[in-house]
Motif scaffolding. Sequence first.
Motif, mmCIF file in Angstrom:
data_model
loop_
_atom_site.group_PDB
_atom_site.id
_atom_site.type_symbol
_atom_site.label_atom_id
_atom_site.label_comp_id
_atom_site.label_asym_id
_atom_site.label_seq_id
_atom_site.Cartn_x
_atom_site.Cartn_y
_atom_site.Cartn_z
ATOM 1 N N HIS A 55 28.152 26.240 57.598
ATOM 2 C CA HIS A 55 29.405 26.309 56.861
ATOM 3 C C HIS A 55 29.681 27.735 56.393
ATOM 4 O O HIS A 55 28.767 28.541 56.255
ATOM 5 C CB HIS A 55 29.385 25.372 55.644
ATOM 6 N N ARG A 56 30.951 28.027 56.127
ATOM 7 C CA ARG A 56 31.342 29.334 55.579
ATOM 8 C C ARG A 56 31.496 29.158 54.066
ATOM 9 O O ARG A 56 32.220 28.282 53.606
ATOM 10 C CB ARG A 56 32.652 29.794 56.183
ATOM 11 N N VAL A 57 30.805 29.989 53.290
ATOM 12 C CA VAL A 57 30.832 29.874 51.837
ATOM 13 C C VAL A 57 31.447 31.139 51.246
ATOM 14 O O VAL A 57 31.024 32.244 51.537
ATOM 15 C CB VAL A 57 29.411 29.679 51.260
ATOM 16 N N ASP A 58 32.469 30.949 50.412
ATOM 17 C CA ASP A 58 33.086 32.044 49.668
ATOM 18 C C ASP A 58 32.692 31.881 48.202
ATOM 19 O O ASP A 58 32.729 30.772 47.665
ATOM 20 C CB ASP A 58 34.610 32.014 49.796
ATOM 21 N N LEU A 59 32.309 32.984 47.559
ATOM 22 C CA LEU A 59 31.942 32.978 46.149
ATOM 23 C C LEU A 59 33.058 33.632 45.343
ATOM 24 O O LEU A 59 33.618 34.644 45.764
ATOM 25 C CB LEU A 59 30.646 33.730 45.918
ATOM 26 N N ALA A 60 33.359 33.061 44.173
ATOM 27 C CA ALA A 60 34.385 33.627 43.299
ATOM 28 C C ALA A 60 33.938 33.458 41.862
ATOM 29 O O ALA A 60 33.093 32.620 41.548
ATOM 30 C CB ALA A 60 35.715 32.917 43.527
ATOM 31 N N SER A 61 34.509 34.289 40.976
ATOM 32 C CA SER A 61 34.254 34.174 39.551
ATOM 33 C C SER A 61 35.547 34.454 38.812
ATOM 34 O O SER A 61 36.444 35.121 39.345
ATOM 35 C CB SER A 61 33.154 35.143 39.120
ATOM 36 N N PRO A 62 35.682 33.944 37.589
ATOM 37 C CA PRO A 62 36.935 34.127 36.860
ATOM 38 C C PRO A 62 37.328 35.599 36.676
ATOM 39 O O PRO A 62 38.503 35.916 36.690
ATOM 40 C CB PRO A 62 36.659 33.472 35.505
ATOM 41 N N GLU A 63 36.359 36.489 36.535
ATOM 42 C CA GLU A 63 36.681 37.895 36.306
ATOM 43 C C GLU A 63 36.445 38.758 37.527
ATOM 44 O O GLU A 63 36.431 39.972 37.428
ATOM 45 C CB GLU A 63 35.872 38.411 35.112
#
Length: 64
Positions: A55-63
Motif C-alpha cells: 500500500h501507499r502511505v502518506d503521513l500528515a500532521s496538523p502543523e
Amino acid sequence: MPASDLKVETRIGVKRKPRRILSIVSNTAQLKGFAVGFFGEEMTRAFLMFTEAGHRVDLASPEG
C-alpha cells in the motif's frame, strides 16, 4: 518484534490492488494541560505493515 515477523492471513487467490492510506499524526505537545502526542511505534508499526503489504502511505500532521 519486526513487522515482517507478524503473520497476516489473506484469502488465497484473491487479488487486491494496493490502496492509498492517509495517517494523521498529532504533534500537539499539550491539550487542556495534559501531555498528548504519539509514541513512535504507534505510527511506524502500522506504516511498515501497510508498505510491506504494497500500500501507499502518506503521513500528515496538523502543523505540517
